[in-house]
Design an enzyme around this catalytic site. Structure first.
Site, PDB file in Angstrom:
ATOM      1  N   SER A 168       0.839  -1.197   0.000  1.00 18.92           N
ATOM      2  CA  SER A 168       0.000   0.000   0.000  1.00 18.92           C
ATOM      3  C   SER A 168       0.878   1.253   0.000  1.00 18.92           C
ATOM      4  O   SER A 168       1.644   1.469  -0.926  1.00 18.92           O
ATOM      5  CB  SER A 168      -0.960  -0.041   1.194  1.00 18.92           C
ATOM      6  N   LYS A 220     -19.945  18.176   3.861  1.00 17.59           N
ATOM      7  CA  LYS A 220     -19.008  18.429   4.954  1.00 17.59           C
ATOM      8  C   LYS A 220     -18.766  17.163   5.776  1.00 17.59           C
ATOM      9  O   LYS A 220     -17.654  16.875   6.180  1.00 17.59           O
ATOM     10  CB  LYS A 220     -19.542  19.551   5.852  1.00 17.59           C
TER      11      LYS A 220
END
Length: 338
Positions: A168, A220
């Protein structure tokens, strides 16, 4: 009875002294660590060639006869004198990155690269970055990869060396180098993105507990631990993950253009010996062997940005040794008189 009381009193005094010294050491150590960041750290460089030489000399000292040792020492001195008059050849700077979820070692890596760039010669010197990381935050490992790219931009050859894992974010770092070498059973790949978010909304609702996110802006907060995750919020969050994955794939594809990115960028991982066939690594070799091979043709230097040992810390080290010796002495005295 007085004889045993004397022994007990001596042991108790020794333990009190050791405890007092240990407590003082801990207190002062905490004060010593409360310094001002970079001012308490420094670049340290060690010759790996000298380390090899020291190990060789230590073995020779036990294996050779006295005359042979003297002759060898004389020959070594002659070689060292001859090298001093020769031009500086290839230099390899070795950096180590031990990763965690937040890639907190990236700051140290940046300082080490700063130091190397002040002396490294383009197209002449090389940097080996020994990486051990299973990945973590995109921001942290993206920055770590960008630090390595600083070297390549200045035409300093970079090799990523993986002994255990570069997956990763760890692989994001590794493929920023010119080449990747790995030990046979090292784990590499995992070109994917994951976000795990536990959600307690149903548990709160079951217990008649209300929770509200008061936000301004449609996106948000699309996913939260306590609030309800709506289909629209989940889709938006999934889109963000897909965008990050696309950027990750583009980063890998740009640095390793011969990769079949569609085949390897599915989040899977491989042992290095299998990853070699896929093009994820360039050579199967452990990090120690990589350096050992070039010990006679290049000067090898380990570079670290680490805490500076102040006089106070040196004193604490001495106190620690004294405390251990006092404890050993007390134990030995009690055992000998028992």
């Amino acid at each position: 009875m007085p004889f045993w009381l004397d022994i007990a009193a001596f042991v108790i005094k020794a333990l009190v002294i050791v405890a007092a010294i240990g407590g003082l050491a801990i207190l002062v150590a905490r004060l010593a660590r409360s310094g001002d960041g970079d001012k308490d750290r420094e670049i340290r460089i060690k010759s790996i060639n000298d380390r090899y030489d020291d190990m060789r000399d230590a073995l020779n000292a036990g294996l050779l006869e006295k005359k042979e040792r003297k002759a060898l020492i004389k020959a070594r001195k002659k070689e060292a004198k001859a090298r001093r008059g020769q031009p500086v050849g290839k230099r390899i700077f070795v950096l180590t990155f031990k990763g965690d979820l937040r890639a907190t070692a990236v700051k140290n890596l940046g300082r080490e690269i700063d130091a190397v760039l002040t002396v490294a010669r383009p197209q002449a010197d090389e940097v080996v970055v020994r990486i051990d990381s299973g990945g973590g935050t995109v921001t942290g490992y993206g920055l770590a990869a960008a630090e390595i790219l600083r070297l390549r931009e200045r035409r300093i050859k970079v090799t990523s060396s993986v002994d255990q894992v570069a997956a990763s974010g760890g692989y994001m770092m590794a493929c920023a180098a010119d080449r990747i070498v790995a030990a046979p059973f090292a784990v590499v790949g995992s070109i994917g993105v994951v976000a795990s978010v536990p959600n307690l909304h149903k548990l709160l609702k079951k217990n008649e507990i209300e929770y509200e996110d008061i936000t301004a802006g449609e996106f948000k907060r699309t996913v939260s631990v306590l609030g309800e995750i709506t289909p629209a919020g989940r889709d938006h969050f999934q889109g963000k993950l897909e965008a990050i994955h696309a950027a990750f794939k583009a980063h890998v594809a740009e640095r390793r253009p011969n990769l079949d990115i569609a085949r390897v960028a599915n989040g899977d991982y491989w042992l290095a010996r299998d990853a070699l066939a896929l093009g994820l690594v360039d050579e199967i070799v452990a990090g120690d062997e990589l350096l050992f091979r070039v010990r006679d043709s290049a000067r090898l230097y380990e570079v670290k940005w680490e805490a500076r040992k102040t006089p106070l810390q040196q004193l604490l080290g001495g106190l620690g040794v004294a405390a251990r010796r006092a404890a050993d002495f007390a134990y030995g005295r009690a055992a000998g008189l028992a």
